[in-house]
Design a protein around this motif. Structure first.
Motif: not given
Length: 260
Positions: A124-152
């Motif tokens: 199910d590579g194509a479907d899995a890729r589509a799901d993860y494409r949006g999923g990784w966005r949320g993961v990185l956003e959470g990581f950015a909050v943890e590291t204080g991405a607003g102070d640049v």
């Protein structure tokens, strides 16, 4: 094992965070339980835990039991890069590959790049890729909050290269003939309106691939521009192109050539 017939391009998601590569690496690995969205991205759900243990990324339930191996580390370079297999919630035979790299931006910031490849390993590579494409966005956003991405707030101009490759939404007619290409041109025009665009164009040795060079006033703008490259460009959001932002350390810039 059943796999997809055609290799699919890797997913690339990026974020600029206001910390050094060494600390970003530690937060991603040693402190992953403090920011990973277990309520939406896990096997056991909220209340459990996740940690790197003996070279594997392992999730446990709220009682610290029922371990679920998400993947096995193959490369571990603190402050630079880690690479691992990835089969969260699935059998190891369905493993894809995740690489997370940490690139310095100025003296106090880091570009975090997550690349997820190997979709041909899943039926199910194509479907899995589509799901993860949006999923990784949320993961990185959470990581950015943890590291204080607003102070640049690093002062001084900086340069950024956007490397565009043909994505899964390009048909046999090519990326340039797609209606979505007009959205890409509109995105470049918005960059130009802000005074950031230096040059943009396709690379003739590979059909549909191109490069955009930007000169930005400071690191805060660079952080914003990385986000825009992934989310404001409709042609990228819809899969006509995939984009990878690359900070460029310019050592010498020539003077404009007189045309009189």
């Amino acid at each position: 094992m059943t796999t997809t017939d055609t290799p699919l391009p890797a997913i690339c998601r990026q974020v600029v965070v206001s910390t050094t590569p060494d600390r970003a690496f530690l937060l991603w690995t040693q402190d992953i339980a403090s920011w990973w969205p277990l309520e939406t991205h896990s096997v056991h759900g909220q209340g459990g835990g996740v940690a790197f243990v003996d070279g594997q990324l392992v999730e446990t339930d709220a009682d610290g039991q029922r371990p679920q191996v998400w993947g096995t580390v193959s490369e571990w370079h603190p402050g630079e890069r880690l690479t691992m297999s990835w089969h969260a919630g699935r059998a190891p035979s369905d493993a894809t590959e995740v690489e997370v790299s940490f690139t310095p931006v100025g003296d106090t910031h880091t570009l975090v790049t997550l690349t997820h490849s190997g979709w041909e390993q899943r039926a199910d590579g194509a479907d899995a890729r589509a799901d993860y494409r949006g999923g990784w966005r949320g993961v990185l956003e959470g990581f950015a909050v943890e590291t204080g991405a607003g102070d640049v707030s690093d002062a001084g101009p900086c340069w950024l290269v956007l490397d565009h490759r043909v994505g899964v939404a390009a048909d046999e007619g090519g990326a340039f003939r797609s209606p979505l290409f007009a959205e890409h041109v509109a995105f470049l025009q918005r960059l130009d309106d802000r005074g950031w665009l230096v040059a943009a164009g396709h690379l003739p040795d590979t059909e549909g691939d191109g490069m955009t060079v930007l000169r930005l006033p400071d690191t805060a703008t660079l952080a914003a521009c990385v986000a825009l490259a992934h989310d404001d460009d409709v042609s990228v959001r819809e899969g006509l192109f995939d984009v990878r932002a690359r900070p460029w350390q310019v050592a010498l810039a020539g003077s404009p050539v007189a045309t009189d």
